[in-house]
Design a protein around this motif. Structure first.
Motif, short mmCIF file in Angstrom:
data_model
loop_
_atom_site.label_atom_id
_atom_site.label_comp_id
_atom_site.label_asym_id
_atom_site.label_seq_id
_atom_site.Cartn_x
_atom_site.Cartn_y
_atom_site.Cartn_z
N ALA A 47 -59.66 14.17 -30.52
CA ALA A 47 -59.10 15.23 -29.68
C ALA A 47 -59.24 14.87 -28.21
O ALA A 47 -58.40 15.23 -27.39
CB ALA A 47 -59.80 16.56 -29.97
N GLY A 48 -60.30 14.14 -27.85
CA GLY A 48 -60.52 13.74 -26.47
C GLY A 48 -59.51 12.72 -25.96
O GLY A 48 -59.28 12.62 -24.76
N ARG A 73 -57.05 22.30 -23.03
CA ARG A 73 -57.89 21.75 -24.09
C ARG A 73 -57.86 22.61 -25.36
O ARG A 73 -58.00 22.07 -26.46
CB ARG A 73 -59.34 21.58 -23.62
CG ARG A 73 -59.55 20.57 -22.50
CD ARG A 73 -58.85 19.23 -22.61
NE ARG A 73 -59.12 18.48 -23.83
CZ ARG A 73 -58.48 17.37 -24.17
NH1 ARG A 73 -57.54 16.88 -23.42
NH2 ARG A 73 -58.78 16.74 -25.29
N ASN A 74 -57.70 23.91 -25.23
CA ASN A 74 -57.64 24.77 -26.42
C ASN A 74 -56.40 24.45 -27.25
O ASN A 74 -56.45 24.38 -28.48
CB ASN A 74 -57.63 26.24 -26.03
CG ASN A 74 -58.91 26.67 -25.37
OD1 ASN A 74 -59.98 26.12 -25.64
ND2 ASN A 74 -58.82 27.63 -24.49
N ILE A 75 -55.28 24.26 -26.58
CA ILE A 75 -54.03 23.95 -27.29
C ILE A 75 -54.11 22.53 -27.87
O ILE A 75 -53.70 22.30 -29.01
CB ILE A 75 -52.83 24.13 -26.35
CG1 ILE A 75 -52.73 25.61 -25.92
CG2 ILE A 75 -51.54 23.68 -27.02
CD1 ILE A 75 -51.71 25.89 -24.83
N ILE A 76 -54.67 21.59 -27.12
CA ILE A 76 -54.81 20.22 -27.62
C ILE A 76 -55.74 20.17 -28.82
O ILE A 76 -55.48 19.45 -29.79
CB ILE A 76 -55.28 19.28 -26.49
CG1 ILE A 76 -54.14 19.11 -25.48
CG2 ILE A 76 -55.73 17.93 -27.05
CD1 ILE A 76 -54.53 18.38 -24.21
N THR A 78 -56.04 22.33 -31.07
CA THR A 78 -55.24 22.79 -32.19
C THR A 78 -54.40 21.64 -32.75
O THR A 78 -54.24 21.52 -33.97
CB THR A 78 -54.35 23.97 -31.77
OG1 THR A 78 -55.21 25.03 -31.36
CG2 THR A 78 -53.47 24.44 -32.90
N ALA A 79 -53.88 20.77 -31.89
CA ALA A 79 -53.13 19.60 -32.34
C ALA A 79 -54.03 18.62 -33.07
O ALA A 79 -53.57 17.84 -33.91
CB ALA A 79 -52.45 18.91 -31.17
N TYR A 80 -55.31 18.68 -32.79
CA TYR A 80 -56.27 17.80 -33.44
C TYR A 80 -56.58 18.27 -34.87
O TYR A 80 -56.47 17.51 -35.82
CB TYR A 80 -57.56 17.70 -32.63
CG TYR A 80 -58.64 16.94 -33.34
CD1 TYR A 80 -58.57 15.56 -33.44
CD2 TYR A 80 -59.72 17.60 -33.93
CE1 TYR A 80 -59.55 14.84 -34.12
CE2 TYR A 80 -60.70 16.89 -34.60
CZ TYR A 80 -60.60 15.52 -34.70
OH TYR A 80 -61.56 14.82 -35.38
N ASP A 81 -56.97 19.53 -35.04
CA ASP A 81 -57.46 19.97 -36.34
C ASP A 81 -56.59 21.01 -37.05
O ASP A 81 -56.86 21.38 -38.18
CB ASP A 81 -58.90 20.48 -36.25
CG ASP A 81 -59.06 21.72 -35.39
OD1 ASP A 81 -58.06 22.40 -35.09
OD2 ASP A 81 -60.21 22.00 -35.01
N GLY A 82 -55.54 21.51 -36.39
CA GLY A 82 -54.64 22.45 -37.05
C GLY A 82 -55.10 23.89 -37.06
O GLY A 82 -54.42 24.75 -37.58
N PHE A 160 -44.85 16.71 -28.95
CA PHE A 160 -45.26 15.35 -28.64
C PHE A 160 -46.66 15.37 -28.03
O PHE A 160 -47.07 16.37 -27.47
CB PHE A 160 -44.32 14.72 -27.61
CG PHE A 160 -42.87 14.69 -28.00
CD1 PHE A 160 -42.32 13.53 -28.54
CD2 PHE A 160 -42.06 15.79 -27.81
CE1 PHE A 160 -40.97 13.48 -28.88
CE2 PHE A 160 -40.71 15.76 -28.16
CZ PHE A 160 -40.16 14.59 -28.70
N VAL A 161 -47.35 14.23 -28.10
CA VAL A 161 -48.67 14.07 -27.50
C VAL A 161 -48.69 12.76 -26.71
O VAL A 161 -47.95 11.82 -27.03
CB VAL A 161 -49.78 14.06 -28.58
CG1 VAL A 161 -49.63 12.87 -29.53
CG2 VAL A 161 -51.16 14.10 -27.97
N ARG A 162 -49.53 12.72 -25.67
CA ARG A 162 -49.78 11.45 -24.98
C ARG A 162 -51.18 11.47 -24.38
O ARG A 162 -51.78 12.53 -24.17
CB ARG A 162 -48.73 11.14 -23.92
CG ARG A 162 -48.82 11.94 -22.65
CD ARG A 162 -47.81 11.42 -21.65
NE ARG A 162 -47.72 12.32 -20.50
CZ ARG A 162 -46.80 12.21 -19.56
NH1 ARG A 162 -45.90 11.26 -19.61
NH2 ARG A 162 -46.78 13.06 -18.55
N ASP A 163 -51.67 10.25 -24.12
CA ASP A 163 -53.01 10.13 -23.52
C ASP A 163 -52.90 10.10 -22.01
O ASP A 163 -51.86 10.10 -21.42
CB ASP A 163 -53.73 8.89 -24.02
CG ASP A 163 -53.08 7.60 -23.58
OD1 ASP A 163 -51.95 7.60 -23.03
OD2 ASP A 163 -53.70 6.55 -23.80
#
Length: 163
Positions: A47-48, A73-76, A78-82, A160-163
């Motif tokens: 998630a980080g 970070r709260n929304i991200i 969610t993308a990590y663990d659903g 979409f996601v990006r670092d």
């Protein structure tokens, strides 16, 4: 991959054709015209690592386009663990509109749902009660900044996601 500086990886891709009903598929999308989604933890990505998420949707029901990004970070998470980690405030104040955004959401959001793993970004994660919804709801509703309460319009939903 060119939008807003590029580097985006597709996590959710649902191109819904009006009148069709499909189950939601958990798999890595292979194309923007796909019908599946994947979580970061299932890809072995922490998630980080993720710094931003980008949300995009259109519908044949109207001409508005949802197109924004967030580094919340709260929304991200969610993308990590659903699981739902976000609030209405996260959607209303922690987003940046991108080129082509003409929608009422997420600014007009007055509610959130998305309870239950794997549903966090599909089952009404942000909406304006009775007016504007984001919904990728298999067998019932596909909504993009609207509220037809059915699956009778073409829609495209992408995250979409990006670092």
């Amino acid at each position: 991959m060119q939008t807003d500086g590029g580097g985006w990886m597709l996590l959710y891709a649902y191109k819904h054709r009006k009148g069709t009903k499909y189950d939601l598929v958990t798999a890595l999308p292979t194309s923007p015209d796909g019908y599946s989604h994947q979580l970061l933890n299932n890809l072995g990505i922490s998630a980080g690592w993720a710094q931003e998420l980008r949300f995009y949707c259109t519908t044949s029901h109207h001409n508005r386009v949802v197109h924004f990004k967030t580094n919340n970070r709260n929304i991200i998470q969610t993308a990590y663990d659903g699981n739902k980690h976000f609030s209405v405030l996260d959607w209303r104040t922690k987003t940046e509109k991108l080129n082509g955004h003409t929608a009422y959401l997420p600014d007009a959001a007055d509610g959130v749902n998305g309870s239950g793993q794997q549903k966090a970004f599909t089952y009404f994660p942000f909406y304006t009660n009775g007016h504007y919804h984001w919904a990728i709801s298999a067998l019932s509703r596909f909504e993009c900044d609207d509220f037809p309460n059915n699956y009778n319009y073409d829609t495209i939903h992408r995250i979409f996601v990006r670092d």
